[in-house]
Design a protein around this motif. Structure first.
Motif, PDB file in Angstrom:
ATOM      1  N   ILE A  21      57.999  23.480  43.336  1.00  0.00           N
ATOM      2  CA  ILE A  21      57.595  24.842  43.703  1.00  0.00           C
ATOM      3  C   ILE A  21      56.283  24.846  44.473  1.00  0.00           C
ATOM      4  CG2 ILE A  21      56.843  27.078  42.778  1.00  0.00           C
ATOM      5  CD1 ILE A  21      58.760  26.670  40.466  1.00  0.00           C
ATOM      6  N   ASP A  22      56.250  25.671  45.542  1.00  0.00           N
ATOM      7  CA  ASP A  22      55.010  26.013  46.240  1.00  0.00           C
ATOM      8  C   ASP A  22      54.725  27.469  45.899  1.00  0.00           C
ATOM      9  OD1 ASP A  22      52.902  26.509  47.941  1.00  0.00           O
ATOM     10  OD2 ASP A  22      54.109  26.552  49.769  1.00  0.00           O
ATOM     11  N   GLY A  23      53.736  27.709  45.031  1.00  0.00           N
ATOM     12  CA  GLY A  23      53.489  29.051  44.500  1.00  0.00           C
ATOM     13  C   GLY A  23      53.130  30.084  45.548  1.00  0.00           C
ATOM     14  N   GLY A  24      52.381  29.707  46.574  1.00  0.00           N
ATOM     15  CA  GLY A  24      52.036  30.637  47.647  1.00  0.00           C
ATOM     16  C   GLY A  24      51.445  31.939  47.144  1.00  0.00           C
ATOM     17  N   SER A  25      51.989  33.047  47.639  1.00  0.00           N
ATOM     18  CA  SER A  25      51.440  34.373  47.312  1.00  0.00           C
ATOM     19  C   SER A  25      51.578  34.732  45.837  1.00  0.00           C
ATOM     20  CB  SER A  25      52.126  35.441  48.167  1.00  0.00           C
ATOM     21  OG  SER A  25      53.532  35.396  48.001  1.00  0.00           O
ATOM     22  N   ASN A  26      52.477  34.059  45.107  1.00  0.00           N
ATOM     23  CA  ASN A  26      52.590  34.321  43.667  1.00  0.00           C
ATOM     24  C   ASN A  26      51.269  34.053  42.953  1.00  0.00           C
ATOM     25  OD1 ASN A  26      55.454  34.920  43.641  1.00  0.00           O
ATOM     26  ND2 ASN A  26      55.806  32.739  43.972  1.00  0.00           N
ATOM     27  N   GLN A  27      50.515  33.063  43.461  1.00  0.00           N
ATOM     28  CA  GLN A  27      49.250  32.710  42.823  1.00  0.00           C
ATOM     29  C   GLN A  27      48.097  33.606  43.260  1.00  0.00           C
ATOM     30  OE1 GLN A  27      48.940  30.527  40.295  1.00  0.00           O
ATOM     31  NE2 GLN A  27      51.172  30.474  40.442  1.00  0.00           N
ATOM     32  N   ALA A  28      48.385  34.566  44.146  1.00  0.00           N
ATOM     33  CA  ALA A  28      47.348  35.490  44.621  1.00  0.00           C
ATOM     34  C   ALA A  28      47.359  36.813  43.860  1.00  0.00           C
ATOM     35  CB  ALA A  28      47.524  35.748  46.117  1.00  0.00           C
ATOM     36  N   ILE A  29      48.232  36.941  42.855  1.00  0.00           N
ATOM     37  CA  ILE A  29      48.249  38.159  42.033  1.00  0.00           C
ATOM     38  C   ILE A  29      46.961  38.223  41.218  1.00  0.00           C
ATOM     39  CG2 ILE A  29      49.423  39.372  40.156  1.00  0.00           C
ATOM     40  CD1 ILE A  29      52.025  38.067  41.092  1.00  0.00           C
ATOM     41  N   THR A  30      46.261  39.341  41.290  1.00  0.00           N
ATOM     42  CA  THR A  30      44.960  39.494  40.625  1.00  0.00           C
ATOM     43  C   THR A  30      45.030  40.547  39.526  1.00  0.00           C
ATOM     44  OG1 THR A  30      44.203  41.251  42.118  1.00  0.00           O
ATOM     45  CG2 THR A  30      43.831  38.952  42.822  1.00  0.00           C
ATOM     46  N   THR A  31      43.954  40.632  38.760  1.00  0.00           N
ATOM     47  CA  THR A  31      43.882  41.679  37.739  1.00  0.00           C
ATOM     48  C   THR A  31      43.854  43.064  38.381  1.00  0.00           C
ATOM     49  OG1 THR A  31      41.474  41.364  37.678  1.00  0.00           O
ATOM     50  CG2 THR A  31      42.780  40.222  35.999  1.00  0.00           C
ATOM     51  N   ASP A  32      43.352  43.179  39.611  1.00  0.00           N
ATOM     52  CA  ASP A  32      43.391  44.463  40.317  1.00  0.00           C
ATOM     53  C   ASP A  32      44.828  44.921  40.523  1.00  0.00           C
ATOM     54  OD1 ASP A  32      40.667  44.680  40.476  1.00  0.00           O
ATOM     55  OD2 ASP A  32      40.514  43.938  42.539  1.00  0.00           O
ATOM     56  N   ASP A  33      45.723  43.977  40.844  1.00  0.00           N
ATOM     57  CA  ASP A  33      47.138  44.318  40.994  1.00  0.00           C
ATOM     58  C   ASP A  33      47.710  44.852  39.687  1.00  0.00           C
ATOM     59  OD1 ASP A  33      47.462  43.427  43.732  1.00  0.00           O
ATOM     60  OD2 ASP A  33      47.343  41.379  42.976  1.00  0.00           O
ATOM     61  N   ILE A  34      47.280  44.277  38.584  1.00  0.00           N
ATOM     62  CA  ILE A  34      47.761  44.726  37.267  1.00  0.00           C
ATOM     63  C   ILE A  34      47.252  46.129  36.959  1.00  0.00           C
ATOM     64  CG2 ILE A  34      47.828  44.218  34.798  1.00  0.00           C
ATOM     65  CD1 ILE A  34      49.315  42.196  36.663  1.00  0.00           C
ATOM     66  N   TYR A  35      45.980  46.380  37.223  1.00  0.00           N
ATOM     67  CA  TYR A  35      45.432  47.717  36.976  1.00  0.00           C
ATOM     68  C   TYR A  35      46.134  48.773  37.822  1.00  0.00           C
ATOM     69  CZ  TYR A  35      41.556  46.058  34.053  1.00  0.00           C
ATOM     70  OH  TYR A  35      40.797  45.522  33.034  1.00  0.00           O
ATOM     71  N   GLN A  36      46.475  48.413  39.062  1.00  0.00           N
ATOM     72  CA  GLN A  36      47.168  49.359  39.937  1.00  0.00           C
ATOM     73  C   GLN A  36      48.543  49.719  39.385  1.00  0.00           C
ATOM     74  OE1 GLN A  36      47.237  47.951  43.999  1.00  0.00           O
ATOM     75  NE2 GLN A  36      44.998  47.804  44.118  1.00  0.00           N
TER      76      GLN A  36
END
Length: 307
Positions: free
Chosen positions: A110-125
């Motif tokens: 696996i190449d995680g790419g954008s999956n690894q760019a998910i932040t806590t800000d995304d969760i709060y949104q």
């Protein structure tokens, strides 16, 4: 009642390489076929949950590329709410390279790419979407920090949380403390507990050790043997798998998780029936090539169960 399932997870485009067997070190081998398909554990689980009857939403991230648009379309076609699938401008959409052997077994890089760019800000949104769900599902193909926050939000809102600890790795106590159901396979259970799951005694011991870590309910998937469960009130059992000829096992576990979340009651009172349904869904999935393309519908699973 229709379950409302929110999945926090990965979106990958799978490149499937069909080979007779794994090559030996230093060996060059010709492939038999090559195919691209939608995948990623999160995407697979969300599509499965939706096709199998749940009202499903997704929290994730794709790149600003063709693969990202391809994955968005797959989710939309499967009637998964993509309001909280955001676009990364500096990370490409995740990819997986699958070595599929003639036996149906697979090895995945696996190449995680954008999956690894998910932040806590995304969760709060996405907080209101999490709080409105019956179930929140996640895996280990996105950052642990984001998963931990999502589970904290879910538990405060009374949402039932499901953790699929894959790919296998140690899980922080801050995450496990907010897990209502953990669903590893034998390998993942061994990594989390140090106990090799080979029989009834060892699967019980592994499940008890996971409960000692703070997890309330445990399902250990056992491949062709089925699935073992141990609940918070110490009810346990083994639900046998359906015997089929496997063509591709790529999305078997993800189909199981999605199917389970679509049928399980938040109080786990129907856990055996939900596992039976999930086993049947998984049995249908392994008889087709690809991840997302192999996931069955509610009608297909019901027809098999009612035979």
């Amino acid at each position: 009642m229709v379950n409302k399932v929110t999945v926090l997870g990965s979106l990958n485009v799978d490149t499937i390489l069909k080979i007779k067997r794994l090559p030996q070190p230093g060996e060059t081998m010709a492939m038999e076929a090559k195919k691209n398909a939608g995948g990623g554990k999160g995407s697979n689980q969300a599509v499965a949950a939706s096709r199998l009857g749940a009202q499903t939403s997704f929290i994730g991230k794709v790149g600003n590329d063709e693969n990202g648009r391809f994955m968005q379309e797959i989710l939309t076609t499967a009637q998964v709410d993509t309001q909280y699938v955001s676009v990364s401008e500096d990370k490409a959409t995740g990819q997986a390279f699958i070595l599929l052997q003639a036996s149906g077994e697979n090895s995945i890089i696996i190449d995680g790419g954008s999956n690894q760019a998910i932040t806590t800000d995304d969760i709060y949104q996405a907080q209101t979407k999490i709080e409105a769900a019956d179930f929140l599902v996640t895996q280990f193909e996105t950052p642990l920090e984001s998963a931990t926050l999502a589970f904290e939000i879910a538990k405060k809102a009374g949402v039932t949380t499901i953790l699929n600890p894959a790919p296998a790795q140690e899980a922080p106590q801050t995450l496990l403390a907010n897990v209502d159901l953990i669903a590893p396979n034998e390998t993942e259970a061994e990594i989390l507990t140090g106990i090799k799951v080979v029989d009834a005694q060892s699967q019980h011991q592994a499940a008890k050790k996971l409960q000692a870590k703070g997890v309330k309910n445990v399902i250990i998937t056992l491949g062709s043997r089925g699935a073992y469960y141990l609940t918070a009130d110490q009810k346990e059992g083994l639900v046998p798998a359906f015997k089929v000829q496997a063509v591709d096992t790529t999305a078997a576990g993800d189909t199981f998780l999605g199917a389970l979340s679509s049928q399980l009651k938040p109080d786990f009172s129907n856990i055996e029936e939900a596992i039976l349904f999930a086993n049947q869904a998984s049995a249908l999935a392994v008889q087709k090539l690809g991840a997302v393309p192999s996931i069955p519908t509610f009608a297909e699973v019901s027809a098999q169960l009612n035979q």
